[in-house]
Design a protein around this motif. Structure first.
Motif, PDB file in Angstrom:
ATOM      1  N   TYR A   2    -107.331 -86.879 -25.784  1.00  0.00           N
ATOM      2  CA  TYR A   2    -106.715 -86.437 -27.072  1.00  0.00           C
ATOM      3  C   TYR A   2    -105.701 -85.914 -26.776  1.00  0.00           C
ATOM      4  CZ  TYR A   2    -111.842 -86.852 -28.029  1.00  0.00           C
ATOM      5  OH  TYR A   2    -112.909 -87.339 -28.353  1.00  0.00           O
ATOM      6  N   THR A   3    -104.555 -85.974 -27.585  1.00  0.00           N
ATOM      7  CA  THR A   3    -103.208 -85.516 -27.718  1.00  0.00           C
ATOM      8  C   THR A   3    -102.898 -84.751 -29.030  1.00  0.00           C
ATOM      9  OG1 THR A   3    -102.601 -87.062 -25.966  1.00  0.00           O
ATOM     10  CG2 THR A   3    -100.853 -86.060 -27.011  1.00  0.00           C
ATOM     11  N   TRP A   4    -102.341 -83.784 -28.916  1.00  0.00           N
ATOM     12  CA  TRP A   4    -101.812 -82.924 -30.143  1.00  0.00           C
ATOM     13  C   TRP A   4    -100.456 -82.569 -29.976  1.00  0.00           C
ATOM     14  CZ3 TRP A   4    -106.469 -81.887 -27.914  1.00  0.00           C
ATOM     15  CH2 TRP A   4    -107.570 -82.100 -28.529  1.00  0.00           C
ATOM     16  N   ILE A   5     -99.735 -82.293 -30.975  1.00  0.00           N
ATOM     17  CA  ILE A   5     -98.342 -81.562 -31.010  1.00  0.00           C
ATOM     18  C   ILE A   5     -98.158 -80.552 -31.941  1.00  0.00           C
ATOM     19  CG2 ILE A   5     -97.110 -83.941 -29.910  1.00  0.00           C
ATOM     20  CD1 ILE A   5     -96.442 -84.553 -33.060  1.00  0.00           C
ATOM     21  N   ASP A   6     -97.366 -79.558 -31.600  1.00  0.00           N
ATOM     22  CA  ASP A   6     -96.900 -78.754 -32.721  1.00  0.00           C
ATOM     23  C   ASP A   6     -95.490 -79.242 -33.271  1.00  0.00           C
ATOM     24  OD1 ASP A   6     -95.275 -76.326 -33.401  1.00  0.00           O
ATOM     25  OD2 ASP A   6     -96.709 -75.202 -32.663  1.00  0.00           O
ATOM     26  N   ILE A   7     -95.308 -79.337 -34.153  1.00  0.00           N
ATOM     27  CA  ILE A   7     -94.196 -80.143 -34.933  1.00  0.00           C
ATOM     28  C   ILE A   7     -93.827 -79.122 -36.262  1.00  0.00           C
ATOM     29  CG2 ILE A   7     -95.538 -81.790 -36.145  1.00  0.00           C
ATOM     30  CD1 ILE A   7     -93.041 -83.655 -35.802  1.00  0.00           C
ATOM     31  N   LEU A  54     -96.269 -80.062 -26.901  1.00  0.00           N
ATOM     32  CA  LEU A  54     -97.282 -81.157 -26.720  1.00  0.00           C
ATOM     33  C   LEU A  54     -98.343 -80.712 -25.580  1.00  0.00           C
ATOM     34  CD1 LEU A  54     -96.802 -84.743 -26.392  1.00  0.00           C
ATOM     35  CD2 LEU A  54     -97.975 -83.822 -24.632  1.00  0.00           C
ATOM     36  N   ILE A  55     -99.845 -81.041 -26.053  1.00  0.00           N
ATOM     37  CA  ILE A  55    -100.865 -80.645 -25.088  1.00  0.00           C
ATOM     38  C   ILE A  55    -101.691 -81.843 -25.219  1.00  0.00           C
ATOM     39  CG2 ILE A  55    -102.271 -79.428 -26.738  1.00  0.00           C
ATOM     40  CD1 ILE A  55    -103.232 -77.647 -24.583  1.00  0.00           C
ATOM     41  N   SER A  56    -102.212 -82.310 -24.030  1.00  0.00           N
ATOM     42  CA  SER A  56    -103.129 -83.434 -24.192  1.00  0.00           C
ATOM     43  C   SER A  56    -104.318 -83.081 -23.108  1.00  0.00           C
ATOM     44  CB  SER A  56    -102.611 -84.694 -23.687  1.00  0.00           C
ATOM     45  OG  SER A  56    -101.885 -84.723 -22.234  1.00  0.00           O
ATOM     46  N   VAL A  57    -105.502 -83.577 -23.299  1.00  0.00           N
ATOM     47  CA  VAL A  57    -106.684 -83.209 -22.721  1.00  0.00           C
ATOM     48  C   VAL A  57    -107.483 -84.362 -22.215  1.00  0.00           C
ATOM     49  CG1 VAL A  57    -106.979 -81.146 -23.512  1.00  0.00           C
ATOM     50  CG2 VAL A  57    -108.175 -82.910 -24.565  1.00  0.00           C
ATOM     51  N   ARG A  58    -108.173 -84.562 -21.011  1.00  0.00           N
ATOM     52  CA  ARG A  58    -108.990 -85.626 -20.815  1.00  0.00           C
ATOM     53  C   ARG A  58    -110.180 -85.163 -20.526  1.00  0.00           C
ATOM     54  NH1 ARG A  58    -106.130 -87.681 -15.315  1.00  0.00           N
ATOM     55  NH2 ARG A  58    -106.431 -85.869 -14.021  1.00  0.00           N
ATOM     56  N   THR A  59    -111.127 -86.079 -20.704  1.00  0.00           N
ATOM     57  CA  THR A  59    -112.688 -85.710 -20.344  1.00  0.00           C
ATOM     58  C   THR A  59    -112.988 -85.364 -18.704  1.00  0.00           C
ATOM     59  OG1 THR A  59    -113.517 -86.674 -22.512  1.00  0.00           O
ATOM     60  CG2 THR A  59    -115.144 -86.002 -20.976  1.00  0.00           C
ATOM     61  N   ARG A  60    -113.592 -84.478 -18.438  1.00  0.00           N
ATOM     62  CA  ARG A  60    -113.997 -84.484 -17.135  1.00  0.00           C
ATOM     63  C   ARG A  60    -115.181 -85.105 -16.740  1.00  0.00           C
ATOM     64  NH1 ARG A  60    -112.029 -80.046 -13.763  1.00  0.00           N
ATOM     65  NH2 ARG A  60    -114.087 -79.781 -13.066  1.00  0.00           N
TER      66      ARG A  60
END
Length: 210
Positions: free
Chosen positions: A56-61, A69-75
């Motif tokens: 998942y990826t999100w941005i502050d715009i 920008l921040i992105s996470v992935r499942t462990r």
């Protein structure tokens, strides 16, 4: 405004990343390695616009300008996330932008059943206090050892010989026993308590060395 990244954000993202902002989030894969180029069309399509359920990826715009920008992935555990990208535009608003992104990740994670979110940053990072404000608790410190040469040289100039072999499948149980004996209990509780959990994490190389 914080939201998911969209195909129409390509131009704004390109302008944001061309400024050379660094990735403040470290993972087992990029720890100690020279950081790769943050932007490429392939990464934009394959990672930040990925439809995979494990990323998942999100941005502050604001007004068409991306501030973070921040992105996470499942462990390996489906109820845990790893922050693998955290890019912030240096400004007086940087701490607020970072706090907003981390709070957003925690809120969304709670809604979809995520129990833990892992974030690795430099020990002296100015984001440490911000992460604590967002509810992140430090549970371990890491020291990276870097091997510069396969042929170490002695003080008198003599070449020293060592024997190094790759890990074999039959080594896993012994390595897990070593991990269990040397890693503090609160770290194992946060990352991996069982043999299967440990194997899953080391295979994905998100947190533990292989």
């Amino acid at each position: 405004m914080i939201r998911s990244i969209r195909p129409t954000d390509l131009a704004s993202l390109l302008a944001f990343l061309r400024k050379g902002h660094s990735n403040d989030a470290k993972t087992g894969r990029n720890l100690g390695r020279r950081e790769r180029r943050l932007f490429s069309l392939g990464r934009f399509l394959q990672e930040w616009l990925s439809l995979d359920e494990d990323r998942y990826t999100w941005i502050d715009i604001s007004r068409g300008r991306i501030r973070g920008l921040i992105s996470v992935r499942t462990r390996p555990a489906p109820t845990s996330w790893q922050v693998d990208t955290l890019i912030l535009a240096p400004s007086s608003e940087c701490p607020d932008v970072c706090l907003g992104l981390l709070n957003y990740v925690s809120a969304v994670g709670g809604e979809v059943g995520i129990h833990k979110v892992f974030l690795r940053i430099q020990r002296d990072s100015p984001l440490s206090d911000v992460a604590r404000q967002a509810g992140f608790l430090p549970y371990k410190s890491e020291l990276l050892y870097w091997r510069q040469s396969l042929m170490p040289v002695g003080g008198d100039g003599s070449v020293l010989k060592g024997i190094i072999r790759a890990k074999r499948p039959g080594d896993e149980l012994a390595l897990f026993q070593l991990y269990s004996a040397t890693v503090p209990g609160h770290v194992r509780e946060a990352e991996a308590m069982t043999f299967d959990e440990w194997k899953a994490i080391t295979k994905k190389d998100l947190s533990l060395p292989t």
